[in-house]
Write a protein that holds these residues in place. Structure first.
Motif, PDB file in Angstrom:
ATOM      1  N   LEU B   5       0.801  -1.086  -0.009  1.00 17.99           N
ATOM      2  CA  LEU B   5       0.274  -0.089   0.299  1.00 17.99           C
ATOM      3  C   LEU B   5       1.019   1.303  -0.347  1.00 17.99           C
ATOM      4  CD1 LEU B   5      -2.981  -1.023   2.382  1.00 17.99           C
ATOM      5  CD2 LEU B   5      -2.965  -0.358  -0.124  1.00 17.99           C
ATOM      6  N   PHE B   6       2.041   1.151   0.657  1.00 17.23           N
ATOM      7  CA  PHE B   6       2.460   2.132   0.713  1.00 17.23           C
ATOM      8  C   PHE B   6       3.911   2.954  -0.615  1.00 17.23           C
ATOM      9  CE2 PHE B   6       2.925   1.865   5.329  1.00 17.23           C
ATOM     10  CZ  PHE B   6       3.200   3.792   5.626  1.00 17.23           C
ATOM     11  N   LEU B   7       3.766   1.945  -1.262  1.00 16.65           N
ATOM     12  CA  LEU B   7       4.660   1.377  -2.223  1.00 16.65           C
ATOM     13  C   LEU B   7       3.667   2.144  -3.577  1.00 16.65           C
ATOM     14  CD1 LEU B   7       6.766  -1.555  -2.545  1.00 16.65           C
ATOM     15  CD2 LEU B   7       7.229   1.221  -2.810  1.00 16.65           C
ATOM     16  N   LEU B   8       1.671   1.940  -3.015  1.00 17.24           N
ATOM     17  CA  LEU B   8       0.572   2.532  -3.940  1.00 17.24           C
ATOM     18  C   LEU B   8       0.780   3.703  -4.096  1.00 17.24           C
ATOM     19  CD1 LEU B   8      -1.217   0.942  -6.067  1.00 17.24           C
ATOM     20  CD2 LEU B   8      -2.581   1.086  -4.205  1.00 17.24           C
ATOM     21  N   ALA B   9       0.655   4.198  -2.845  1.00 15.23           N
ATOM     22  CA  ALA B   9       1.128   5.888  -2.859  1.00 15.23           C
ATOM     23  C   ALA B   9       1.832   5.800  -2.911  1.00 15.23           C
ATOM     24  CB  ALA B   9       0.866   6.323  -1.120  1.00 15.23           C
ATOM     25  N   GLY B  10       2.953   5.546  -3.246  1.00 10.50           N
ATOM     26  CA  GLY B  10       4.463   5.990  -3.997  1.00 10.50           C
ATOM     27  C   GLY B  10       4.038   7.083  -5.265  1.00 10.50           C
ATOM     28  N   LEU B  11       3.553   5.383  -5.660  1.00 14.12           N
ATOM     29  CA  LEU B  11       3.444   5.385  -7.264  1.00 14.12           C
ATOM     30  C   LEU B  11       2.290   6.471  -7.634  1.00 14.12           C
ATOM     31  CD1 LEU B  11       2.791   1.792  -8.381  1.00 14.12           C
ATOM     32  CD2 LEU B  11       5.192   3.153  -8.765  1.00 14.12           C
ATOM     33  N   ALA B  13       2.660   9.332  -5.655  1.00 15.79           N
ATOM     34  CA  ALA B  13       2.969  10.611  -5.519  1.00 15.79           C
ATOM     35  C   ALA B  13       4.318  10.923  -6.567  1.00 15.79           C
ATOM     36  CB  ALA B  13       3.611  10.007  -4.341  1.00 15.79           C
ATOM     37  N   LEU B  14       3.709   9.844  -7.380  1.00 16.77           N
ATOM     38  CA  LEU B  14       5.084   9.582  -8.373  1.00 16.77           C
ATOM     39  C   LEU B  14       5.023  10.719  -9.786  1.00 16.77           C
ATOM     40  CD1 LEU B  14       7.948   9.266  -9.560  1.00 16.77           C
ATOM     41  CD2 LEU B  14       7.491   7.134  -9.977  1.00 16.77           C
ATOM     42  N   ARG B  15       3.499   9.824  -9.610  1.00 18.92           N
ATOM     43  CA  ARG B  15       2.494  11.199 -10.641  1.00 18.92           C
ATOM     44  C   ARG B  15       2.729  12.283 -10.718  1.00 18.92           C
ATOM     45  NH1 ARG B  15      -2.576  11.703 -12.295  1.00 18.92           N
ATOM     46  NH2 ARG B  15      -3.863  11.501 -10.388  1.00 18.92           N
ATOM     47  N   GLY B  16       2.376  12.576  -9.653  1.00 17.00           N
ATOM     48  CA  GLY B  16       1.827  13.633  -9.305  1.00 17.00           C
ATOM     49  C   GLY B  16       3.804  14.542  -9.313  1.00 17.00           C
ATOM     50  N   GLY B  17       4.375  13.951  -8.895  1.00 17.31           N
ATOM     51  CA  GLY B  17       5.417  14.946  -8.562  1.00 17.31           C
ATOM     52  C   GLY B  17       5.968  14.368 -10.535  1.00 17.31           C
ATOM     53  N   PRO B  34      -1.653  14.382  -1.976  1.00 20.04           N
ATOM     54  CA  PRO B  34      -2.474  14.451  -0.790  1.00 20.04           C
ATOM     55  C   PRO B  34      -2.776  13.439  -0.592  1.00 20.04           C
ATOM     56  CG  PRO B  34      -3.571  16.654  -2.181  1.00 20.04           C
ATOM     57  CD  PRO B  34      -2.200  15.566  -3.015  1.00 20.04           C
ATOM     58  N   VAL B  35      -2.464  12.795  -2.438  1.00 19.58           N
ATOM     59  CA  VAL B  35      -3.261  11.137  -2.321  1.00 19.58           C
ATOM     60  C   VAL B  35      -2.437  10.459  -0.890  1.00 19.58           C
ATOM     61  CG1 VAL B  35      -3.871   9.522  -3.579  1.00 19.58           C
ATOM     62  CG2 VAL B  35      -4.240  11.804  -3.936  1.00 19.58           C
ATOM     63  N   PHE B  36      -1.014  10.604  -1.156  1.00 14.42           N
ATOM     64  CA  PHE B  36      -0.128   9.973  -1.013  1.00 14.42           C
ATOM     65  C   PHE B  36       0.184  10.117   0.633  1.00 14.42           C
ATOM     66  CE2 PHE B  36       4.654  10.242   0.683  1.00 14.42           C
ATOM     67  CZ  PHE B  36       5.186   9.422   0.683  1.00 14.42           C
ATOM     68  N   ALA B  37      -0.041  11.258   1.389  1.00 18.39           N
ATOM     69  CA  ALA B  37      -0.075  11.653   2.885  1.00 18.39           C
ATOM     70  C   ALA B  37      -1.606  11.028   3.097  1.00 18.39           C
ATOM     71  CB  ALA B  37      -0.380  12.939   2.626  1.00 18.39           C
ATOM     72  N   SER B  39      -3.177   8.702   2.274  1.00 23.14           N
ATOM     73  CA  SER B  39      -3.205   7.183   2.246  1.00 23.14           C
ATOM     74  C   SER B  39      -2.206   6.834   2.765  1.00 23.14           C
ATOM     75  CB  SER B  39      -2.757   6.756   0.948  1.00 23.14           C
ATOM     76  OG  SER B  39      -1.991   6.953  -0.031  1.00 23.14           O
ATOM     77  N   GLY B  40      -0.765   7.166   3.141  1.00 23.37           N
ATOM     78  CA  GLY B  40       0.710   7.057   3.773  1.00 23.37           C
ATOM     79  C   GLY B  40      -0.454   6.468   5.567  1.00 23.37           C
ATOM     80  N   LEU B  41      -1.100   8.195   5.816  1.00 25.43           N
ATOM     81  CA  LEU B  41      -1.809   8.599   7.025  1.00 25.43           C
ATOM     82  C   LEU B  41      -2.467   7.312   7.728  1.00 25.43           C
ATOM     83  CD1 LEU B  41      -2.682  11.522   8.177  1.00 25.43           C
ATOM     84  CD2 LEU B  41      -1.436  10.730   9.221  1.00 25.43           C
ATOM     85  N   ALA B  42      -3.282   6.497   6.492  1.00 25.31           N
ATOM     86  CA  ALA B  42      -4.333   5.619   6.310  1.00 25.31           C
ATOM     87  C   ALA B  42      -3.266   3.957   6.829  1.00 25.31           C
ATOM     88  CB  ALA B  42      -5.178   5.091   5.772  1.00 25.31           C
ATOM     89  N   CYS B  43      -2.433   4.047   6.160  1.00 28.45           N
ATOM     90  CA  CYS B  43      -1.463   2.649   6.228  1.00 28.45           C
ATOM     91  C   CYS B  43      -0.859   2.756   7.238  1.00 28.45           C
ATOM     92  CB  CYS B  43      -0.615   3.123   5.102  1.00 28.45           C
ATOM     93  SG  CYS B  43      -1.053   2.284   3.359  1.00 28.45           S
ATOM     94  N   SER B  44      -0.769   4.115   7.935  1.00 30.37           N
ATOM     95  CA  SER B  44       0.379   3.836   9.424  1.00 30.37           C
ATOM     96  C   SER B  44      -0.909   3.787  10.169  1.00 30.37           C
ATOM     97  CB  SER B  44       0.843   4.903   9.668  1.00 30.37           C
ATOM     98  OG  SER B  44       1.626   5.306   8.427  1.00 30.37           O
ATOM     99  N   LEU B  45      -1.980   4.396  10.120  1.00 32.47           N
ATOM    100  CA  LEU B  45      -3.160   3.943  11.240  1.00 32.47           C
ATOM    101  C   LEU B  45      -3.456   2.292  11.154  1.00 32.47           C
ATOM    102  CD1 LEU B  45      -5.430   7.234  11.328  1.00 32.47           C
ATOM    103  CD2 LEU B  45      -4.242   6.224  13.019  1.00 32.47           C
ATOM    104  N   LEU B  46      -2.936   1.464  10.082  1.00 32.32           N
ATOM    105  CA  LEU B  46      -3.580   0.604   9.381  1.00 32.32           C
ATOM    106  C   LEU B  46      -2.442  -0.752  10.293  1.00 32.32           C
ATOM    107  CD1 LEU B  46      -6.202  -1.533   8.512  1.00 32.32           C
ATOM    108  CD2 LEU B  46      -4.471  -1.210   6.662  1.00 32.32           C
ATOM    109  N   GLY B  47      -0.984  -0.176  10.378  1.00 32.30           N
ATOM    110  CA  GLY B  47      -0.198  -0.869  11.056  1.00 32.30           C
ATOM    111  C   GLY B  47      -0.146  -0.795  12.288  1.00 32.30           C
ATOM    112  N   LEU B  48      -0.623   0.511  13.088  1.00 29.58           N
ATOM    113  CA  LEU B  48      -0.637   0.503  14.451  1.00 29.58           C
ATOM    114  C   LEU B  48      -1.507  -0.141  14.975  1.00 29.58           C
ATOM    115  CD1 LEU B  48       0.137   4.703  14.605  1.00 29.58           C
ATOM    116  CD2 LEU B  48       1.774   2.646  15.423  1.00 29.58           C
ATOM    117  N   ALA B  49      -3.058  -0.432  14.339  1.00 25.32           N
ATOM    118  CA  ALA B  49      -4.007  -0.972  14.203  1.00 25.32           C
ATOM    119  C   ALA B  49      -3.452  -2.750  14.636  1.00 25.32           C
ATOM    120  CB  ALA B  49      -5.270  -0.711  14.011  1.00 25.32           C
TER     121      ALA B  49
END
Lengths: 302, 645
Positions: B5-11, B13-17, B34-37, B39-49
């Protein structure tokens, strides 16, 4: 006794304790700083007791005058300071231990709440931008900064004695010389940090001044209860002992209150300048640093 | 899955970048971030949960030595904070594409450090992030940051040598070898080098001594996210290198060194926070102070690990984790609001600001929350973290260390001094910037922040408030013993802090006070010009009164210095020296009138002993030596041994 009965007794004792704190605060403030109450004519005892309450009522009946450039903090500060001090007063046992809020009562938390109330008032003192109150606020802030380390090191000794900083835990153990030294350090830090309010209170009027006096009285009560309880242990009833047991605790509380008020009145009349109180902060740190030495010296070799 | 999921978010971001390279307006071109940030927040929360570790091997290197990415609870926690910083940084006004590129590089490299599963990726990411952060304030990276790069690379080389004596850079896939090591790097040359390299890597990022001026300059002039990102990166490097990868039994002096460094630096940051000329730098002092306390917590954790006291180590680590959201997100909100106030008031100098609570009430209202969190206001924020750190200091029982009483005394007085100085620095900032009268016409005409900006800064404060009111939820995301959600427990288990009911009680008392005053105060409020002590009204060219009659930025620092140097004009006896002059006669007469003769005399002696720098140090040294001798001769008291499980 069942848990439910104990819970109910603890709750009732907490309500009584909070009511006593609020009721006694104007009296204590008037006894310690009698110059704040206008004296019109000699009065008998019932009138003397009622005079602080009448003075508060008169203040509330007056118009509240604030500086033209005052910010919203000028409105909020007295209310916030009273709230923080009231919560601290509810946490420190007066006549009984084992109140309903005993698990929440922590000595560091009480010190933090009192420091927060003091800082709120010092912030508000600079709100009108005048030189006199600003200088006074700066001086009291310096005293507060210097008093904090002594107070915390005193808490270290009490924590070593009791195995924690919970208030019921600390009040339950006999302290000996080290505990007395820590109490002295805490008291000296308190006197240095609280300071006098004569100049600060010049910027307040009406309901704000009434709140400030109630806060001052509550703060004195907290210190008297705390240091009295530490210095004279074993005089607190248990909340579960019921109203008959509380009577004994109330009697001892009245005694501690009278002693503490007398002491604070004497000290307050003697230490009138900020610099003299500032030296007490230094003395507090010295006594607090020596208290653990007393504690360890009194123990058997390992 | 999570790393995917992190890599997907990075892709995204890459598109935007990539669209940044296309000429056109900057804002629409960065739609991917914004999508990157988020989705990253969501992934981090999922990982913490879920609280589980995940790994993704990357086929780089020879067979058996390939590195990879790893997502564990610790990196998840830091990812959450960095993505929150990223969200805020992205909504900040764009400056230039070069600055945006540096910011993206710093964030991406920081994420690489968090997700690195081997020393090569860890070192590469750290070097990239440190250089990008160093260059973020414009120009080349400062020398201190280059030194930090050397520290990071050196620490990674030490780790590699531990994992594979041959020195292969990719010798520890997933740090498995290091974590499985029985003795870690506590033996051999690594024991001496690793903590030094780790400290060198972290010091410039955290703003600790001697890199504090650089850190404060970053806080005042660089983009607001830069010092916060640096703080997070520095603390992560310290925790990862010394607590996670160094092995189960680190050396005792690592912890002692970090405690001394952290608490000494935090006291110095507190003092410097009292004297800063810019609001950002003063807030930077508060952030550095919290960084120092967190480093002291890491040191205490190392000490406890070395002495096999797991509950004390866990509590110290919890204290460090509680500092993280406060120093990062609350610090970011405070820096952002301070920057807005500077722009509105037309000056970045504290001495030209004033009265902003009247002209910018919304901004000042939002500002009170981060300042309260950073300023150790009970019962939440920095207070909860420092409470736990103090409890750890009270519980230190390490009989095998010779200087423990000294260390305990240093810990307690250091924490007390730094917290009081930090709170005083922020009160001084509020006095000068927000309260009083405006010092310039531009300041009097400052306009308040809009609702969008208030919401944006307010959103940053949700996590620090939640973590300090419900600390168990935050601390429970890490492996270890279960944490009750509502309370913090001291190492001995006998004392606890429950912030939420205390806050509710304060709010209830506030409500009751308001209702009571409204009911009893029968007459309303009237506003009058401030009474000037009989002075004439201000002249027409000073419409707001004389600004020089207010509290000056240096008032508190000067008064504190005079108090510490015993140059208080109110006491000539103290000033004139012991046993000579008119001051002594005056003092003696004054004493004779006093009812508390003994108290006054002893307070004078104590004042002479303590109210100068040299005497205070000497007295403290003597007292602590007495303490150490008592400890050495008699052993610690029974009540101290509360932590040994």
């Amino acid at each position: 006794m069942t848990d439910l009965a104990g819970l109910l007794l603890g709750g009732a004792a907490l309500l009584l304790h909070a009511a006593l704190m609020v009721a006694a605060a104007p009296l204590v403030e008037a006894w310690i700083a009698p110059e704040t109450i206008p004296v019109t004519h000699p009065a008998r005892w019932p009138e003397r007791i009622m005079r602080p309450y009448r003075a508060l009522g008169a203040l509330l009946a007056r118009e509240t005058i604030r500086s033209g450039n005052a910010s919203p903090l000028a409105v909020a500060a007295p209310l916030l300071a009273v709230s923080l001090t009231l919560v601290a007063a509810c946490l420190v046992p007066s006549f009984a231990v084992g109140l309903l809020d005993a698990p929440l009562a922590d000595l560091l938390l009480v010190l933090g709440l009192l420091a927060g109330a003091q800082a709120t008032l010092l912030l508000a003192a600079a709100d009108d931008g005048l030189a006199s109150s600003g200088l006074e606020a700066v001086g009291q802030m310096v005293n507060l900064i210097l008093a904090v380390p002594g107070g915390i090191v005193a808490v270290l000794t009490l924590s070593l004695l009791a195995g924690g900083t919970g208030l019921d835990q600390i009040l339950a153990v006999p302290h000996g010389g080290a505990g007395l030294a820590a109490c002295c350090a805490l008291g000296l830090a308190a006197i240095a940090a609280t300071g006098r309010r004569s100049i600060l209170s010049q910027g307040w009027s009406g309901a704000d001044l009434a709140l400030l006096r109630v806060q001052d009285g509550l703060q004195m009560l907290v210190w008297i209860d705390l240091i009295g309880g530490l210095a004279l242990p074993g005089m607190l009833a248990a909340a579960r002992s019921g109203p008959l047991g509380w009577l004994e605790g109330l009697l001892f509380w009245a005694l501690r209150l009278a002693l503490g008020t007398l002491l604070l009145r004497t000290v307050g009349a003697s230490l009138t300048s900020l610099s003299s109180r500032r030296r007490l902060a230094g003395l507090s740190l010295l006594v607090a640093a020596l208290a653990p030495v007393l504690l360890l010296a009194g123990r058997a070799p390992a | 899955m999570l790393i995917g999921l992190f890599l997907l978010a990075g892709l995204f971001a890459l598109r935007g970048g990539l669209r940044v390279l296309v000429p056109g307006p900057v804002a629409p071109a960065r739609a991917g971030w914004p999508v990157f940030a988020i989705s990253g927040l969501a992934c981090s929360l999922l990982g913490l949960a879920t609280g589980r570790s995940a790994g993704l091997p990357i086929p780089i290197g020879t067979a058996g030595f390939a590195g990879g990415l790893t997502l564990d609870p610790l990196s998840c926690l830091f990812c959450l904070l960095i993505f929150a910083v990223t969200c805020f940084a992205e909504t900040a006004p764009p400056s230039s594409r070069l600055a945006d590129g540096r910011r993206d590089l710093a964030i991406a490299a920081s994420l690489l450090v968090l997700l690195a599963g081997d020393s090569f990726l860890l070192g590469s990411g750290a070097v990239l992030a440190i250089l990008a952060l160093g260059a973020s304030c414009g120009g080349r990276a400062p020398r201190a940051h280059a030194l930090a790069c050397i520290g990071a690379v050196g620490a990674c080389i030490v780790l590699c040598q531990r994992a594979a004596p041959g020195g292969a850079l990719l010798a520890d896939p997933g740090f498995a070898v290091l974590r499985a090591g029985a003795s870690g790097v506590a033996s051999g040359q690594g024991a001496a080098l690793l903590p030094i390299f780790a400290a060198i890597a972290a010091i410039p990022l955290l703003g600790l001594w001697p890199a504090q001026p650089l850190f404060r300059r970053h806080c005042a002039f660089a983009p607001v996210w830069a010092p916060v990102l640096g703080s997070l990166l520095g603390l992560f490097l310290l925790i990862r290198l010394l607590l996670d990868l160094a092995g189960p039994v680190p050396s005792v002096w690592w912890g002692a060194m970090l405690v001394l460094l952290g608490l000494g630096s935090s006291v110095r940051a507190g003092i410097s926070g009292l004297t800063q000329n810019r609001p950002g730098a003063a807030i930077g002092g508060a952030i550095a102070l919290q960084n120092g306390l967190a480093v002291g917590g890491v040191g205490l954790c190392l000490l406890a690990k070395a002495e096999d006291l797991p509950s004390l180590a866990g509590a110290a680590f919890d204290a460090v984790l509680l500092f993280l959201p406060v120093l990062s997100l609350a610090g970011l909100a405070a820096l952002g609001l301070a920057r807005i106030m500077e722009q509105e008031a037309g000056s970045g100098l504290v001495r030209r600001l004033g009265g902003l609570a009247t002209s910018m009430p919304g901004a000042c209202l939002v500002m009170t929350v981060p300042l309260g969190l950073l300023g150790f206001v009970a019962p939440a924020g920095g207070f909860a973290a420092s409470w736990l750190l103090l409890q750890c200091a009270f519980s230190v029982s390490l009989p095998s260390i010779a200087g423990v009483p000294l260390l305990t005394g240093f810990l307690v007085t250091g924490i007390a001094a730094s917290t009081s100085l930090g709170a005083a620095g922020l009160i001084r900032l509020a006095w000068v910037v927000a309260l009083g009268r405006p010092r310039t016409p531009r300041g009097a005409a400052a306009t308040d922040i809009g609702p969008t900006s208030a919401r944006r800064h307010g959103a940053l404060l949700v996590l620090p408030l939640l973590t300090s009111l419900l600390p168990g939820l935050w601390l429970g995301s890490q492996p270890g013993p279960a944490h009750p959600p509502f309370r913090l427990t001291a190492p001995g288990g006998t004392t606890m802090l429950v912030p939420l009911p205390i806050l509710l009680a304060i709010l209830l008392a506030l409500l009751l006070s308001v209702l009571l005053v409204r009911r009893l105060a029968v007459r309303g409020e009237r506003r009058e010009p401030a009474w000037e002590g009989g002075a004439a009204p201000p002249p027409p060219w000073l419409p707001f009164g004389d600004p020089a009659t207010q509290i000056a930025p240096s008032s508190l620092a000067i008064a504190l210095r005079q108090a510490l140097l015993a140059r208080d004009g109110a006491d000539p006896g103290l000033r004139s020296g012991w046993g000579r002059g008119r001051g002594v006669r005056w003092t003696m007469r004054w004493r004779a009138r006093s009812l508390l003769l003994g108290l006054r005399a002893s307070s004078d002696v104590a004042g002479r002993l303590l109210l100068t720098h040299g005497n205070a140090l000497a007295t403290a040294w003597v007292a602590l030596m007495l303490l150490a001798m008592a400890f050495g001769a008699l052993g610690p008291p029974d009540a101290v041994r509360v932590d040994v499980p």
